[in-house]
Design an enzyme around this catalytic site. Structure first.
Site, mmCIF file in Angstrom:
data_model
loop_
_atom_site.group_PDB
_atom_site.id
_atom_site.type_symbol
_atom_site.label_atom_id
_atom_site.label_comp_id
_atom_site.label_asym_id
_atom_site.label_seq_id
_atom_site.Cartn_x
_atom_site.Cartn_y
_atom_site.Cartn_z
ATOM 1 N N GLU A 5 8.466 5.395 -15.000
ATOM 2 C CA GLU A 5 9.470 6.423 -15.236
ATOM 3 C C GLU A 5 10.596 6.385 -14.194
ATOM 4 O O GLU A 5 11.760 6.543 -14.519
ATOM 5 C CB GLU A 5 8.780 7.794 -15.236
ATOM 6 N N ASP A 6 10.235 6.158 -12.947
ATOM 7 C CA ASP A 6 11.212 6.364 -11.878
ATOM 8 C C ASP A 6 11.763 5.094 -11.228
ATOM 9 O O ASP A 6 12.647 5.181 -10.384
ATOM 10 C CB ASP A 6 10.597 7.223 -10.754
ATOM 11 N N HIS A 13 3.921 10.079 -1.959
ATOM 12 C CA HIS A 13 3.387 10.913 -3.049
ATOM 13 C C HIS A 13 2.299 10.202 -3.863
ATOM 14 O O HIS A 13 1.165 10.676 -3.912
ATOM 15 C CB HIS A 13 4.542 11.416 -3.921
ATOM 16 N N ASP A 40 -17.295 42.998 -3.274
ATOM 17 C CA ASP A 40 -17.914 41.669 -3.224
ATOM 18 C C ASP A 40 -16.888 40.556 -3.063
ATOM 19 O O ASP A 40 -16.569 39.828 -3.983
ATOM 20 C CB ASP A 40 -18.821 41.403 -4.435
ATOM 21 N N HIS A 83 1.573 5.572 -10.766
ATOM 22 C CA HIS A 83 1.822 6.526 -11.858
ATOM 23 C C HIS A 83 3.288 6.875 -12.081
ATOM 24 O O HIS A 83 3.672 7.235 -13.191
ATOM 25 C CB HIS A 83 0.973 7.799 -11.693
ATOM 26 N N ASP A 106 -1.771 14.589 -9.420
ATOM 27 C CA ASP A 106 -0.324 14.525 -9.255
ATOM 28 C C ASP A 106 0.228 15.943 -9.087
ATOM 29 O O ASP A 106 0.988 16.248 -8.168
ATOM 30 C CB ASP A 106 0.248 13.851 -10.514
HETATM 31 MN MN MN Z 1 4.069 12.037 -9.585
#
Ligand code: MN
Length: 742
Positions: A76-77, A48, A259, A72, A139
């Site tokens: 957090e993870d 990812h 169109d 990124h 992201d």
């Molecule tokens: Mn992410």
């Protein structure tokens, strides 16, 4: 999954000076950090951030942004920390990753369509570097591209957010291709049937119109060539969502939609753009009302082009966009297009051209300033602080409703912004789950919970604490209303007693008949005039019962009895109560309370109480003055406002009273009482019988029928004081009792 050297190559292709070592380190670090985490698709998680980085290489962004994209999700993870990122990759990348972590934290908030605009503003407001938003969008794009693996419920939520927040944000930032892709992906998940129908219809038209497209394209190229204009002509199919939106907007069916194709003519100069329009309009009939010149009037997001629609072969409508190569680049990449300025850093001439070309980021004001200054445009991505909306803060209700307030606003403003009733009944608040004073300044992203009580009415002092017009005027209204009600009640009570003294029953109706004699418009006016002391009860009786002369003569006699201008100390003789005289006792009050242990601080700091304010049971806070000690204030003290900006001085304290060794604390109450014989004695008796010590009595307002007084007394604690107050309220001669404000 893309290989390490593949990614690096992509970057060095457009930026030969990119820091390869840095990119390699970021790649390896992120891969190790995510270790064996998996995505919903079953792919290794690291795929990812890698894809996000790859999307950003399409935008030709600088090495720091690419590194930040790789990293990124690490803070957090994974186990990674900001400090570690700073140490390994430097402060610039640390800040970028930190910015992304912050955004991720507010991602949990519900983003309903009606607050989408505010949410976009919040995103921008908490972002100090525009590259953070670019990574965030990439992201989101990758997450949307892999949305099929996500649970259906989550999928819908993410698709909605994308439609409401991120696609428009990409559009505002000028990245049309990204906006279109985000919209189409979201459309697919939110309205699958409509999406399929549009795509099916497009497929059909594509087959049947193939010749038509080629014909238009070659005729157009030929005509342009004959006029000596070199141009690239390309045909382009509109995207499903933009077709769908147009159908909805114009209430037309897919069959009527003509169109669906747009042609794009890209030329070398602005001059050529206008020449192309000349050629096109001489060869084909233009559709009135469809000509738009976004070159002389560029759009807010810096978009420039000339649009026109012509009637082409077979009466088909054909939309044309004419633009220069530079305009095309900006139209596709928007803000991100500017990163390419890095390639030519140092060239003053180019800087000038750039600043001329980019003049329209109205909504990104700071960027404009940077560009117009034009000294160092190659640095503007790094150093631009997005001080947008710096005059606003965005906070949430516990249910995720986003409330935009002016900077400096506090929970009182917040409460009134939610609803006037919430404001009027507000008694306290929690910010991010913690109890805080109502005067705390709100910060971006705060979750604010307002505590309410039906019994509450807003204290008038709040009018000065609130900063929003809405809160102030609501408080003023509520205060006026409360005061009027109070005066009316007082007036009615006074009249009832006055009536009963002449053996009559009071009734509002009786007043109605005598309104003209009293020169008042309504019964309420009479009551409130009596309550305010502007009209004497004797005069009302005289007006109501003109025949009862004696009723008018009695009052002076009574008033004489009632007078006690010399103060209340006479009362001691009258009713035999003991008073503690003022003076002496109050001066050593602070040392007396010095001995009260207060929980919440350690060490030998001296603790003092703000003058005559808090009593045990009040919620209190300590304000630390280094070198001096801690001053205790009740939470409702208006003085706390002074320390609003200095959160580091606030100390959580609670009472820790030793039951066996209790002390009395000074308190002040304000009483509105009727001017009747015995009123003061009754008040004093109630206080005395409830074990309160009266220190001082002050008349602060005298009217013919009532008196407002402030009594200073000593009580054991808040419960004791409240007992005294309710005891006083039960007295018929007492109209109202409240704690006096210091
Ligand atoms: Mn992410």
């Amino acid at each position: 999954m893309m290989r390490q050297n593949e990614l690096i190559e992509r970057v060095t292709q457009y930026d030969p000076d990119a820091n390869e070592a840095l990119l390699n380190r970021a790649y390896v670090y992120a891969m190790k950090a995510h270790d064996n985490q998996k995505r919903a698709s079953g792919d290794p998680y690291f795929s990812h951030p890698l894809e996000v980085a790859a999307i950003l290489t399409d935008l030709k962004l600088d090495d720091a942004t690419i590194a930040a994209a790789l990293l990124h999700d690490t803070i957090e993870d994974t186990q990674a920390t900001r400090a570690e990122i700073d140490e390994l990759f430097g402060d610039e990348i640390g800040r970028l990753v930190d910015g992304l972590t912050k955004i991720k934290k507010i991602d949990l908030v519900t983003k309903k369509a009606e607050q989408a605009e505010n949410f976009r503003k919040l995103l921008v407001a908490i972002t100090t570097d525009i590259r953070v938003l670019l990574v965030k969008l990439a992201d989101r794009l990758h997450n949307m591209r892999t949305l099929q693996y996500v649970r259906p419920g989550t999928r819908t939520r993410i698709a909605e957010e994308t439609m409401d927040i991120y696609a428009p944000l990409a559009g505002r930032m000028g990245m049309q291709w990204m906006r279109e892709e985000l919209e189409d992906l979201a459309f697919h998940w939110l309205n699958g049937d409509a999406y399929d129908t549009v795509v099916e219809r497009l497929k059909m038209l594509r087959t049947s119109h193939r010749d038509l497209i080629e014909e238009i394209k070659s005729t157009l190229s030929e005509n342009l060539e004959n006029s000596g204009i070199s141009a690239t002509v390309s045909g382009r199919e509109k995207k499903p969502y933009s077709i769908w939106r147009k159908m909805e907007r114009k209430q037309i069916s897919l069959e009527q939609l003509s169109d669906i194709y747009a042609f794009r003519v890209v030329v070398g100069s602005v001059q050529d753009c206008y020449s192309v329009i000349g050629v096109v309009h001489t060869n084909w009939r233009m559709v009135p009302g469809r000509f738009k010149d976004y070159i002389s009037n560029s759009k807010q997001n810096d978009y420039q082009s000339i649009h026109t629609t012509i009637v082409g072969p077979g009466h088909s409508r054909v939309e044309l966009q004419v633009r220069t190569e530079e305009m095309h680049r900006v139209a596709e990449h928007g803000v991100a297009a500017h990163s390419r300025y890095k390639e030519n850093s140092g060239s003053k001439a180019n800087a000038h051209v750039r600043s001329q070309e980019s003049n329209a980021y109205q909504w990104l004001q700071t960027l404009v300033e940077m560009l117009l200054e034009g000294d160092n445009p190659e640095e503007f991505l790094e150093h631009t602080k997005l001080e947008l909306f710096h005059d606003q803060v965005f906070c949430f209700t516990p249910k995720g409703l986003l409330i935009a307030l002016p900077r400096g606003a506090n929970p009182i403003d917040f409460a009134y912004a939610v609803h006037t009733d919430v404001g009027n009944h507000c008694v306290g608040c929690k910010i991010n789950g913690r109890h805080v004073p109502l005067i705390s300044e709100l910060r971006n992203g705060d979750e604010v919970e307002i505590l309410v009580s039906d019994a509450q009415t807003p204290p008038p002092a709040w009018e000065n604490l609130a900063i929003t017009g809405k809160a102030r005027s609501a408080i003023r209204r509520a205060t006026r209303h409360a005061i009027r009600k109070q005066y009316n009640e007082l007036g009615r009570q006074i009249l009832k007693r006055a009536f009963s003294r002449i053996d009559r029953d009071y009734d509002d109706e009786i007043l109605t008949a005598s309104l003209h004699r009293l020169s008042q418009k309504t019964v309420e006016d009479v009551l409130s005039a009596v309550g305010r002391g502007e009209l004497a009860s004797a005069d009302v009786i005289a007006a109501a019962f003109p025949e009862a002369k004696q009723a008018r003569e009695e009052p002076p006699k009574r008033r004489q009895v009632q007078r006690h201008d010399e103060g209340w100390f006479n009362l001691r003789k009258v009713i035999g109560l003991k008073f503690r005289l003022p003076g002496g006792s109050s001066s050593d009050m602070s040392s007396k309370v010095n001995g009260i242990p207060i929980r919440g601080h350690k060490g030998d700091l001296p603790v003092r109480f703000s003058e005559g304010a808090a009593i045990p049971g009040d919620r209190i806070v300590g304000i630390l003055t280094p070198g001096e000690g801690i001053m205790i204030y009740p939470i409702h003290s208006p003085k706390l406002k002074e320390f609003d900006d200095e959160s580091e001085r606030w100390i959580d304290v609670t009472w820790d009273i030793d039951e066996t060794n209790a002390e009395r604390f000074p308190a002040r109450i304000e009483i509105t009482g009727l001017n009747e014989p015995g009123t003061l004695a009754q008040i004093a008796r109630v206080i005395g019988e409830a074990d309160g010590n009266i220190d001082n009595v002050k008349m602060i307002h005298r009217a013919p029928d009532f008196t407002i007084m402030v009594i200073e007394l000593e009580v054991w604690d808040l419960r004791h004081l409240n007992e005294i107050i309710s005891g006083l309220r039960a007295q018929s001669v007492v109209n109202s009792v409240s704690r006096a404000k210091s």
